[in-house]
Design a protein around this motif. Structure first.
Motif, mmCIF file in Angstrom:
data_model
loop_
_atom_site.group_PDB
_atom_site.id
_atom_site.type_symbol
_atom_site.label_atom_id
_atom_site.label_comp_id
_atom_site.label_asym_id
_atom_site.label_seq_id
_atom_site.Cartn_x
_atom_site.Cartn_y
_atom_site.Cartn_z
ATOM 1 N N GLU A 45 -19.151 -7.257 -16.233
ATOM 2 C CA GLU A 45 -18.786 -8.545 -15.752
ATOM 3 C C GLU A 45 -19.510 -8.883 -14.008
ATOM 4 O OE1 GLU A 45 -14.809 -8.483 -12.757
ATOM 5 O OE2 GLU A 45 -14.777 -7.305 -14.710
ATOM 6 N N LEU A 46 -20.269 -10.151 -13.814
ATOM 7 C CA LEU A 46 -20.767 -10.379 -12.372
ATOM 8 C C LEU A 46 -19.305 -10.170 -11.264
ATOM 9 C CD1 LEU A 46 -23.090 -13.106 -13.458
ATOM 10 C CD2 LEU A 46 -23.728 -10.517 -13.010
ATOM 11 N N PRO A 47 -20.932 -9.053 -10.063
ATOM 12 C CA PRO A 47 -19.141 -9.578 -9.549
ATOM 13 C C PRO A 47 -20.119 -11.026 -8.537
ATOM 14 C CG PRO A 47 -21.321 -8.542 -8.415
ATOM 15 C CD PRO A 47 -21.648 -8.792 -10.372
ATOM 16 N N LEU A 48 -18.835 -11.316 -8.630
ATOM 17 C CA LEU A 48 -18.007 -12.498 -8.334
ATOM 18 C C LEU A 48 -18.197 -13.003 -6.853
ATOM 19 C CD1 LEU A 48 -16.207 -14.475 -10.967
ATOM 20 C CD2 LEU A 48 -18.556 -14.445 -10.771
ATOM 21 N N ASP A 49 -18.221 -11.478 -6.053
ATOM 22 C CA ASP A 49 -17.866 -12.022 -4.224
ATOM 23 C C ASP A 49 -19.627 -11.313 -3.587
ATOM 24 O OD1 ASP A 49 -18.333 -9.130 -5.028
ATOM 25 O OD2 ASP A 49 -17.334 -8.668 -4.008
ATOM 26 N N LEU A 50 -20.619 -11.411 -4.479
ATOM 27 C CA LEU A 50 -22.262 -11.221 -3.983
ATOM 28 C C LEU A 50 -22.553 -12.744 -3.326
ATOM 29 C CD1 LEU A 50 -23.807 -9.283 -6.993
ATOM 30 C CD2 LEU A 50 -23.024 -8.691 -4.246
ATOM 31 N N GLY A 51 -23.124 -12.393 -2.229
ATOM 32 C CA GLY A 51 -23.777 -13.889 -1.390
ATOM 33 C C GLY A 51 -24.702 -13.545 -1.090
ATOM 34 N N PHE A 52 -25.027 -15.203 -1.706
ATOM 35 C CA PHE A 52 -26.724 -15.653 -1.680
ATOM 36 C C PHE A 52 -26.728 -16.878 -0.909
ATOM 37 C CE2 PHE A 52 -25.460 -13.609 -5.756
ATOM 38 C CZ PHE A 52 -26.903 -13.029 -5.621
ATOM 39 N N LEU A 53 -28.062 -17.810 -1.516
ATOM 40 C CA LEU A 53 -28.540 -18.495 -0.335
ATOM 41 C C LEU A 53 -28.852 -19.758 -1.560
ATOM 42 C CD1 LEU A 53 -30.408 -17.902 2.960
ATOM 43 C CD2 LEU A 53 -27.852 -19.085 3.095
ATOM 44 N N ALA A 65 -20.752 -20.714 -7.122
ATOM 45 C CA ALA A 65 -22.262 -21.140 -7.661
ATOM 46 C C ALA A 65 -21.210 -21.116 -9.062
ATOM 47 C CB ALA A 65 -23.098 -20.278 -7.800
ATOM 48 N N PHE A 66 -20.120 -20.822 -9.637
ATOM 49 C CA PHE A 66 -19.671 -21.098 -10.696
ATOM 50 C C PHE A 66 -18.471 -22.174 -10.684
ATOM 51 C CE2 PHE A 66 -20.100 -17.028 -13.283
ATOM 52 C CZ PHE A 66 -21.608 -16.553 -12.746
ATOM 53 N N GLY A 67 -17.682 -22.472 -9.011
ATOM 54 C CA GLY A 67 -17.252 -23.556 -9.498
ATOM 55 C C GLY A 67 -15.912 -23.608 -10.049
ATOM 56 N N GLY A 68 -15.268 -22.155 -10.385
ATOM 57 C CA GLY A 68 -14.440 -22.019 -11.687
ATOM 58 C C GLY A 68 -14.370 -22.566 -13.042
ATOM 59 N N LYS A 69 -15.940 -23.218 -13.327
ATOM 60 C CA LYS A 69 -16.544 -23.198 -14.543
ATOM 61 C C LYS A 69 -17.093 -22.302 -15.491
ATOM 62 C CE LYS A 69 -14.879 -27.358 -12.958
ATOM 63 N NZ LYS A 69 -14.170 -28.151 -13.924
ATOM 64 N N SER A 70 -17.018 -22.356 -16.592
ATOM 65 C CA SER A 70 -18.055 -21.294 -17.717
ATOM 66 C C SER A 70 -19.558 -21.614 -16.579
ATOM 67 C CB SER A 70 -18.389 -21.527 -18.611
ATOM 68 O OG SER A 70 -16.529 -20.699 -19.584
ATOM 69 N N ALA A 71 -20.524 -20.340 -16.655
ATOM 70 C CA ALA A 71 -21.648 -19.883 -16.051
ATOM 71 C C ALA A 71 -23.327 -19.900 -17.445
ATOM 72 C CB ALA A 71 -21.436 -19.618 -14.878
ATOM 73 N N VAL A 72 -23.438 -20.923 -17.184
ATOM 74 C CA VAL A 72 -24.613 -20.018 -18.023
ATOM 75 C C VAL A 72 -26.546 -19.808 -16.600
ATOM 76 C CG1 VAL A 72 -26.558 -20.651 -19.072
ATOM 77 C CG2 VAL A 72 -24.838 -22.077 -19.545
ATOM 78 N N VAL A 73 -26.125 -18.868 -16.952
ATOM 79 C CA VAL A 73 -26.900 -17.835 -15.193
ATOM 80 C C VAL A 73 -28.652 -16.985 -16.518
ATOM 81 C CG1 VAL A 73 -26.972 -15.378 -14.361
ATOM 82 C CG2 VAL A 73 -24.483 -16.978 -14.931
ATOM 83 N N ALA A 157 -25.036 -6.918 -14.986
ATOM 84 C CA ALA A 157 -25.654 -7.590 -16.022
ATOM 85 C C ALA A 157 -26.467 -7.237 -17.298
ATOM 86 C CB ALA A 157 -26.813 -8.955 -15.843
ATOM 87 N N GLY A 158 -26.782 -5.656 -16.511
ATOM 88 C CA GLY A 158 -27.348 -4.902 -17.839
ATOM 89 C C GLY A 158 -28.859 -5.130 -17.867
ATOM 90 N N GLY A 183 -16.739 -14.683 -14.277
ATOM 91 C CA GLY A 183 -17.512 -13.225 -14.511
ATOM 92 C C GLY A 183 -17.897 -12.494 -14.913
ATOM 93 N N HIS A 184 -16.897 -12.632 -16.516
ATOM 94 C CA HIS A 184 -17.053 -11.249 -17.978
ATOM 95 C C HIS A 184 -18.307 -12.349 -18.642
ATOM 96 C CE1 HIS A 184 -13.062 -10.708 -16.668
ATOM 97 N NE2 HIS A 184 -13.738 -9.328 -16.859
#
Length: 268
Positions: A45-53, A65-73, A157-158, A183-184
Protein backbone atom coordinates in the motif's frame (compact mmCIF):
# COMPACT_ATOMS: atom_id res chain seq x y z
CA UNK A 1 1.91 -9.68 -6.32
CA UNK A 2 3.71 -11.04 -9.36
CA UNK A 3 5.46 -8.56 -11.62
CA UNK A 4 5.48 -8.39 -15.38
CA UNK A 5 9.22 -7.62 -15.39
CA UNK A 6 9.87 -9.00 -18.92
CA UNK A 7 7.55 -6.37 -20.39
CA UNK A 8 9.12 -3.72 -18.20
CA UNK A 9 12.57 -4.68 -19.42
CA UNK A 10 11.41 -4.61 -23.04
CA UNK A 11 10.01 -1.11 -22.63
CA UNK A 12 13.17 0.14 -20.94
CA UNK A 13 15.23 -1.35 -23.77
CA UNK A 14 13.02 0.40 -26.31
CA UNK A 15 13.51 3.65 -24.43
CA UNK A 16 17.25 3.20 -24.64
CA UNK A 17 17.21 2.63 -28.39
CA UNK A 18 15.02 5.60 -29.23
CA UNK A 19 16.73 8.10 -26.94
CA UNK A 20 19.55 10.42 -27.96
CA UNK A 21 22.94 8.78 -27.49
CA UNK A 22 21.29 5.37 -27.69
CA UNK A 23 24.44 3.38 -28.40
CA UNK A 24 26.16 4.57 -25.23
CA UNK A 25 23.02 4.52 -23.16
CA UNK A 26 22.05 1.03 -24.28
CA UNK A 27 25.19 -0.36 -22.66
CA UNK A 28 24.37 1.31 -19.36
CA UNK A 29 20.78 0.08 -19.45
CA UNK A 30 21.84 -3.45 -20.35
CA UNK A 31 24.20 -3.55 -17.35
CA UNK A 32 21.50 -2.28 -14.98
CA UNK A 33 18.43 -3.87 -16.53
CA UNK A 34 18.06 -6.58 -13.89
CA UNK A 35 17.57 -3.96 -11.20
CA UNK A 36 14.55 -2.45 -12.96
CA UNK A 37 11.10 -3.81 -12.09
CA UNK A 38 7.58 -3.03 -10.99
CA UNK A 39 7.08 -5.62 -8.25
CA UNK A 40 4.93 -4.52 -5.32
CA UNK A 41 4.87 -6.88 -2.35
CA UNK A 42 1.65 -8.75 -1.56
CA UNK A 43 -0.85 -6.39 0.08
CA UNK A 44 1.42 -3.43 -0.66
CA UNK A 45 0.00 0.00 0.00
CA UNK A 46 1.09 3.52 -0.73
CA UNK A 47 1.58 5.74 2.34
CA UNK A 48 -1.21 8.23 1.84
CA UNK A 49 0.22 10.70 4.36
CA UNK A 50 3.19 11.52 2.11
CA UNK A 51 3.24 15.22 1.23
CA UNK A 52 3.82 16.59 -2.29
CA UNK A 53 3.23 19.74 -4.31
CA UNK A 54 0.68 19.59 -7.12
CA UNK A 55 1.27 21.51 -10.33
CA UNK A 56 -0.73 24.45 -9.03
CA UNK A 57 1.80 24.81 -6.21
CA UNK A 58 -0.60 23.56 -3.55
CA UNK A 59 0.73 21.21 -0.88
CA UNK A 60 -1.24 17.98 -0.88
CA UNK A 61 -0.92 14.49 0.55
CA UNK A 62 -1.48 11.38 -1.51
CA UNK A 63 -4.77 10.98 0.33
CA UNK A 64 -5.76 14.45 -0.84
CA UNK A 65 -4.70 13.65 -4.40
CA UNK A 66 -6.83 10.49 -4.33
CA UNK A 67 -9.81 12.39 -2.96
CA UNK A 68 -11.33 9.24 -1.48
CA UNK A 69 -11.46 7.57 -4.91
CA UNK A 70 -9.62 4.76 -6.62
CA UNK A 71 -6.57 6.13 -8.38
CA UNK A 72 -4.66 5.29 -11.52
CA UNK A 73 -1.06 6.09 -10.58
CA UNK A 74 1.89 6.60 -12.93
CA UNK A 75 5.47 7.32 -11.91
CA UNK A 76 7.11 9.53 -14.52
CA UNK A 77 10.27 11.50 -15.18
CA UNK A 78 8.84 14.88 -16.14
CA UNK A 79 11.83 15.66 -18.36
CA UNK A 80 11.91 12.20 -19.95
CA UNK A 81 12.75 12.18 -23.66
CA UNK A 82 11.44 8.69 -24.43
CA UNK A 83 8.49 6.70 -23.03
CA UNK A 84 7.02 8.66 -20.13
CA UNK A 85 4.99 10.96 -22.35
CA UNK A 86 3.58 8.19 -24.55
CA UNK A 87 2.73 6.07 -21.48
CA UNK A 88 0.72 8.99 -20.10
CA UNK A 89 -1.04 9.36 -23.45
CA UNK A 90 -1.80 5.62 -23.63
CA UNK A 91 -3.28 5.78 -20.15
CA UNK A 92 -5.38 8.86 -20.86
CA UNK A 93 -6.69 7.31 -24.08
CA UNK A 94 -7.51 4.10 -22.24
CA UNK A 95 -9.31 5.96 -19.46
CA UNK A 96 -11.36 7.86 -22.04
CA UNK A 97 -12.65 4.51 -23.32
CA UNK A 98 -13.63 3.08 -19.94
CA UNK A 99 -17.00 4.82 -19.81
CA UNK A 100 -16.27 5.74 -16.18
CA UNK A 101 -16.52 9.29 -14.86
CA UNK A 102 -13.22 11.03 -14.06
CA UNK A 103 -13.23 12.58 -10.61
CA UNK A 104 -16.31 10.65 -9.50
CA UNK A 105 -15.11 7.09 -10.21
CA UNK A 106 -11.35 7.57 -10.16
CA UNK A 107 -8.46 10.04 -10.12
CA UNK A 108 -5.38 10.04 -12.35
CA UNK A 109 -2.28 10.73 -10.23
CA UNK A 110 1.18 11.25 -11.78
CA UNK A 111 4.16 11.24 -9.40
CA UNK A 112 7.45 12.73 -10.54
CA UNK A 113 10.52 10.49 -10.13
CA UNK A 114 13.13 13.24 -10.14
CA UNK A 115 13.23 15.36 -6.95
CA UNK A 116 14.91 18.14 -8.96
CA UNK A 117 11.85 18.57 -11.17
CA UNK A 118 9.60 21.37 -10.02
CA UNK A 119 6.03 22.30 -10.82
CA UNK A 120 7.07 23.90 -14.12
CA UNK A 121 8.28 20.51 -15.40
CA UNK A 122 5.04 18.90 -14.22
CA UNK A 123 2.99 21.57 -15.99
CA UNK A 124 4.99 21.08 -19.18
CA UNK A 125 4.34 17.32 -19.22
CA UNK A 126 0.63 17.91 -18.60
CA UNK A 127 0.43 20.48 -21.40
CA UNK A 128 2.34 18.37 -23.91
CA UNK A 129 0.61 15.04 -23.36
CA UNK A 130 -2.97 15.66 -22.32
CA UNK A 131 -5.83 18.11 -22.65
CA UNK A 132 -5.97 19.87 -19.31
CA UNK A 133 -9.48 21.12 -19.97
CA UNK A 134 -10.94 17.65 -20.57
CA UNK A 135 -12.75 15.77 -17.77
CA UNK A 136 -9.74 13.47 -17.38
CA UNK A 137 -7.38 16.45 -17.37
CA UNK A 138 -9.41 18.12 -14.65
CA UNK A 139 -9.35 14.91 -12.59
CA UNK A 140 -5.58 14.51 -13.02
CA UNK A 141 -3.06 15.53 -10.37
CA UNK A 142 0.64 15.95 -11.16
CA UNK A 143 2.82 15.74 -8.07
CA UNK A 144 6.40 16.76 -7.34
CA UNK A 145 8.24 15.95 -4.14
CA UNK A 146 11.53 15.67 -2.34
CA UNK A 147 13.83 12.69 -2.37
CA UNK A 148 12.35 11.26 0.85
CA UNK A 149 8.76 11.34 -0.40
CA UNK A 150 9.63 9.92 -3.82
CA UNK A 151 11.69 7.09 -2.37
CA UNK A 152 8.98 6.24 0.14
CA UNK A 153 6.34 6.09 -2.61
CA UNK A 154 8.47 4.09 -5.06
CA UNK A 155 9.64 1.63 -2.41
CA UNK A 156 6.06 1.04 -1.29
CA UNK A 157 5.09 0.47 -4.93
CA UNK A 158 7.97 -1.94 -5.50
CA UNK A 159 9.22 0.32 -8.29
CA UNK A 160 12.93 -0.28 -8.83
CA UNK A 161 14.63 2.14 -11.17
CA UNK A 162 18.12 3.31 -12.09
CA UNK A 163 19.38 6.85 -12.58
CA UNK A 164 21.79 7.30 -15.47
CA UNK A 165 23.77 10.35 -14.36
CA UNK A 166 25.68 10.59 -17.64
CA UNK A 167 22.50 11.15 -19.65
CA UNK A 168 20.38 12.56 -16.79
CA UNK A 169 17.59 10.05 -17.35
CA UNK A 170 15.86 7.36 -15.34
CA UNK A 171 15.62 3.75 -16.49
CA UNK A 172 12.35 2.62 -14.97
CA UNK A 173 9.51 0.25 -15.85
CA UNK A 174 6.53 1.71 -17.65
CA UNK A 175 3.82 0.64 -15.23
CA UNK A 176 0.25 1.73 -14.55
CA UNK A 177 -0.79 1.13 -10.95
CA UNK A 178 -4.44 0.88 -9.97
CA UNK A 179 -4.81 1.70 -6.28
CA UNK A 180 -7.91 1.66 -4.10
CA UNK A 181 -9.08 4.65 -2.10
CA UNK A 182 -7.15 3.64 1.03
CA UNK A 183 -3.85 3.11 -0.76
CA UNK A 184 -3.77 -0.64 -1.39
CA UNK A 185 -2.11 -1.49 -4.71
CA UNK A 186 -4.57 -3.82 -6.39
CA UNK A 187 -3.28 -4.04 -9.96
CA UNK A 188 -0.17 -3.25 -11.99
CA UNK A 189 -1.07 -2.98 -15.67
CA UNK A 190 1.21 -2.86 -18.65
CA UNK A 191 0.72 0.19 -20.90
CA UNK A 192 1.72 -2.03 -23.81
CA UNK A 193 -1.65 -2.69 -25.45
CA UNK A 194 -3.53 -1.07 -22.57
CA UNK A 195 -7.20 -0.63 -23.44
CA UNK A 196 -10.34 0.76 -21.90
CA UNK A 197 -11.65 -2.68 -21.02
CA UNK A 198 -8.64 -3.55 -18.85
CA UNK A 199 -8.70 -0.19 -17.11
CA UNK A 200 -12.44 -0.34 -16.48
CA UNK A 201 -12.22 -3.82 -14.98
CA UNK A 202 -9.25 -2.80 -12.81
CA UNK A 203 -10.97 0.33 -11.49
CA UNK A 204 -14.25 -1.50 -10.89
CA UNK A 205 -12.29 -4.26 -9.15
CA UNK A 206 -10.73 -1.73 -6.75
CA UNK A 207 -13.95 0.20 -6.17
CA UNK A 208 -15.36 -2.25 -3.61
CA UNK A 209 -18.75 -2.22 -5.30
CA UNK A 210 -18.99 1.58 -5.45
CA UNK A 211 -17.81 1.85 -9.07
CA UNK A 212 -19.32 0.32 -12.18
CA UNK A 213 -22.48 -1.64 -12.83
CA UNK A 214 -23.83 -5.08 -11.99
CA UNK A 215 -22.80 -6.12 -15.51
CA UNK A 216 -19.21 -5.11 -14.70
CA UNK A 217 -19.17 -7.28 -11.59
CA UNK A 218 -20.61 -10.21 -13.53
CA UNK A 219 -17.96 -9.58 -16.19
CA UNK A 220 -15.26 -9.86 -13.55
CA UNK A 221 -16.48 -13.38 -12.82
CA UNK A 222 -15.56 -14.33 -16.39
CA UNK A 223 -12.26 -12.54 -16.51
CA UNK A 224 -9.11 -12.97 -14.48
CA UNK A 225 -6.23 -10.62 -13.88
CA UNK A 226 -2.96 -11.96 -15.27
CA UNK A 227 -0.18 -10.36 -13.18
CA UNK A 228 2.53 -11.66 -15.51
CA UNK A 229 1.09 -9.98 -18.60
CA UNK A 230 -0.35 -7.03 -16.65
CA UNK A 231 -3.75 -7.42 -18.33
CA UNK A 232 -7.11 -9.05 -17.75
CA UNK A 233 -7.55 -12.34 -19.58
CA UNK A 234 -10.65 -14.43 -20.10
CA UNK A 235 -11.24 -17.18 -17.57
CA UNK A 236 -14.15 -18.50 -19.55
CA UNK A 237 -11.96 -21.07 -21.37
CA UNK A 238 -10.87 -22.59 -18.07
CA UNK A 239 -14.46 -22.57 -16.83
CA UNK A 240 -15.63 -24.36 -19.97
CA UNK A 241 -12.85 -26.92 -19.66
CA UNK A 242 -13.86 -27.64 -16.07
CA UNK A 243 -17.51 -27.89 -17.10
CA UNK A 244 -16.61 -30.29 -19.91
CA UNK A 245 -14.58 -32.43 -17.49
CA UNK A 246 -17.48 -32.51 -15.03
CA UNK A 247 -19.82 -33.54 -17.85
CA UNK A 248 -17.50 -36.40 -18.84
CA UNK A 249 -17.33 -37.59 -15.22
CA UNK A 250 -21.14 -37.57 -14.96
CA UNK A 251 -21.52 -39.40 -18.27
CA UNK A 252 -18.92 -42.00 -17.28
CA UNK A 253 -20.67 -42.53 -13.96
CA UNK A 254 -24.03 -42.88 -15.67
CA UNK A 255 -22.70 -45.41 -18.15
CA UNK A 256 -21.07 -47.41 -15.34
CA UNK A 257 -24.38 -47.55 -13.46
CA UNK A 258 -26.26 -48.68 -16.56
CA UNK A 259 -23.72 -51.44 -17.21
CA UNK A 260 -23.86 -52.57 -13.59
CA UNK A 261 -27.69 -52.75 -13.66
CA UNK A 262 -27.68 -54.76 -16.90
CA UNK A 263 -25.23 -57.24 -15.40
CA UNK A 264 -27.37 -57.67 -12.29
CA UNK A 265 -30.55 -58.18 -14.33
CA UNK A 266 -28.99 -60.58 -16.85
CA UNK A 267 -30.02 -64.28 -16.40
CA UNK A 268 -27.32 -66.49 -14.99
Amino acid sequence: MTTWTPIARFLVAVAATVSPGAQVMAGVVTAQIRTVAAAPAPNAELPLDLGFLDDSGRRVTLAGAFGGKSAVVIFADYTCRSLCGPVLEFTVNGLAKTGLTPGADYRLVVIGLDPRDGIDAARTMRAEHMDGTSPIGQAAVFLTGGDHEIRAATQAAGLRYYYDAEHDQFAHPAAVYVVDSIGHIRRVLSPLGLDGGDLRLAIVDTGHGAVGTLADRIHLLCYGYDPVKGIYTERITTMLELAALATLVVLAGGISLMVARERRSAPT
